[in-house]
Design a protein around this motif. Structure first.
Motif, PDB file in Angstrom:
ATOM      1  N   CYS A   8       0.843  -1.200   0.000  1.00 36.62           N
ATOM      2  CA  CYS A   8       0.000   0.000   0.000  1.00 36.62           C
ATOM      3  C   CYS A   8       0.877   1.249   0.000  1.00 36.62           C
ATOM      4  CB  CYS A   8      -0.943  -0.002   1.201  1.00 36.62           C
ATOM      5  SG  CYS A   8      -0.179   0.495   2.761  1.00 36.62           S
ATOM      6  N   LYS A  28      -9.360  -3.889  -7.915  1.00 42.93           N
ATOM      7  CA  LYS A  28      -8.684  -2.668  -7.457  1.00 42.93           C
ATOM      8  C   LYS A  28      -9.466  -1.434  -7.910  1.00 42.93           C
ATOM      9  CE  LYS A  28      -4.464  -0.033  -7.938  1.00 42.93           C
ATOM     10  NZ  LYS A  28      -3.244   0.134  -8.692  1.00 42.93           N
ATOM     11  N   GLY A  31     -12.469  -0.706  -5.894  1.00 40.76           N
ATOM     12  CA  GLY A  31     -12.227  -0.391  -4.489  1.00 40.76           C
ATOM     13  C   GLY A  31     -12.348  -1.576  -3.555  1.00 40.76           C
ATOM     14  N   ASP A  34      -7.972  -3.622  -0.364  1.00 43.63           N
ATOM     15  CA  ASP A  34      -7.497  -2.652   0.618  1.00 43.63           C
ATOM     16  C   ASP A  34      -6.445  -3.284   1.518  1.00 43.63           C
ATOM     17  OD1 ASP A  34      -9.128  -4.280   2.125  1.00 43.63           O
ATOM     18  OD2 ASP A  34     -10.423  -2.694   2.832  1.00 43.63           O
ATOM     19  N   CYS A  35      -5.649  -2.444   2.119  1.00 47.69           N
ATOM     20  CA  CYS A  35      -4.581  -2.887   2.996  1.00 47.69           C
ATOM     21  C   CYS A  35      -5.178  -3.398   4.305  1.00 47.69           C
ATOM     22  CB  CYS A  35      -3.617  -1.731   3.272  1.00 47.69           C
ATOM     23  SG  CYS A  35      -2.336  -2.136   4.480  1.00 47.69           S
ATOM     24  N   GLY A  39      -6.062  -0.060   5.846  1.00 44.13           N
ATOM     25  CA  GLY A  39      -7.303   0.159   5.112  1.00 44.13           C
ATOM     26  C   GLY A  39      -7.157   0.956   3.836  1.00 44.13           C
ATOM     27  N   SER A  40      -5.951   1.367   3.469  1.00 47.53           N
ATOM     28  CA  SER A  40      -5.741   2.148   2.258  1.00 47.53           C
ATOM     29  C   SER A  40      -6.175   1.368   1.020  1.00 47.53           C
ATOM     30  CB  SER A  40      -4.261   2.522   2.120  1.00 47.53           C
ATOM     31  OG  SER A  40      -4.027   3.124   0.870  1.00 47.53           O
ATOM     32  N   HIS A  41      -6.753   2.089   0.057  1.00 49.86           N
ATOM     33  CA  HIS A  41      -7.129   1.487  -1.221  1.00 49.86           C
ATOM     34  C   HIS A  41      -6.091   1.766  -2.301  1.00 49.86           C
ATOM     35  CE1 HIS A  41     -11.101   0.066  -0.055  1.00 49.86           C
ATOM     36  NE2 HIS A  41     -11.222   1.177   0.651  1.00 49.86           N
ATOM     37  N   LYS A  42      -5.027   2.479  -1.951  1.00 51.50           N
ATOM     38  CA  LYS A  42      -3.950   2.759  -2.910  1.00 51.50           C
ATOM     39  C   LYS A  42      -2.955   1.602  -2.834  1.00 51.50           C
ATOM     40  CE  LYS A  42      -4.576   7.703  -2.907  1.00 51.50           C
ATOM     41  NZ  LYS A  42      -3.989   9.011  -2.678  1.00 51.50           N
ATOM     42  N   ILE A  43      -3.216   0.580  -3.641  1.00 51.53           N
ATOM     43  CA  ILE A  43      -2.480  -0.685  -3.607  1.00 51.53           C
ATOM     44  C   ILE A  43      -1.777  -0.907  -4.939  1.00 51.53           C
ATOM     45  CG2 ILE A  43      -2.696  -3.191  -3.297  1.00 51.53           C
ATOM     46  CD1 ILE A  43      -3.569  -1.559  -0.826  1.00 51.53           C
TER      47      ILE A  43
END
Length: 141
Positions: A8, A28, A31, A34-35, A39-43
């Protein structure tokens, strides 16, 4: 199924299973990835070697287990045993046999065996569904 090593935006690393590269991309975008730490969705995908069980050298990993991990390990061992009891062992001919089954050249049946990382990659690219099964110390003779 393909296991991806993911990371992430906060450099938390984790792994997840997907049917294909396209499946990862779709989930992805929607959405759904997630991490688990923040909880980040920037993976993004991290670099990793394919995880394929072979009879050659095995990577060693240690795990300090609490009760939940012991139960999960017992379930994983039971699953691996059930697969072995209900499938034909094909040894190092796994990729060849899996391809024959996938393309209808032989009757469908459960099989297990060994494959090189290159063979596993080729099977995945051909759309052959497979998954690594764990090998435990007590399984080796």
């Amino acid at each position: 199924m393909i296991r991806f090593s993911l990371i992430c935006e906060h450099d938390h690393e984790f792994e997840a299973w997907f049917r294909s590269n396209d499946d990862f991309d779709t989930q992805k975008k929607r959405g759904f990835v997630d991490c688990p730490t923040c909880g980040s969705h920037k993976i993004e995908k991290a670099l990793m070697a394919p995880a394929v069980s072979t009879s050659r050298s095995q990577e060693k990993m240690a795990l300090a287990m609490g009760e939940a991990q012991k139960q999960a390990l017992a379930q994983l061992k039971a699953l691996a045993q059930k697969v072995r009891e209900n499938a034909d062992y094909v040894g190092d001919k796994f990729a060849e046999e899996a391809r024959k089954i996938h393309f209808g050249e032989t009757d469908p049946r459960g099989i297990y065996g060994e494959a090189t990382p290159e063979e596993a990659q080729s099977l995945a690219e051909d759309g052959v569904e497979f998954m690594p099964i764990p090998s435990f110390p007590e399984d080796r003779h």
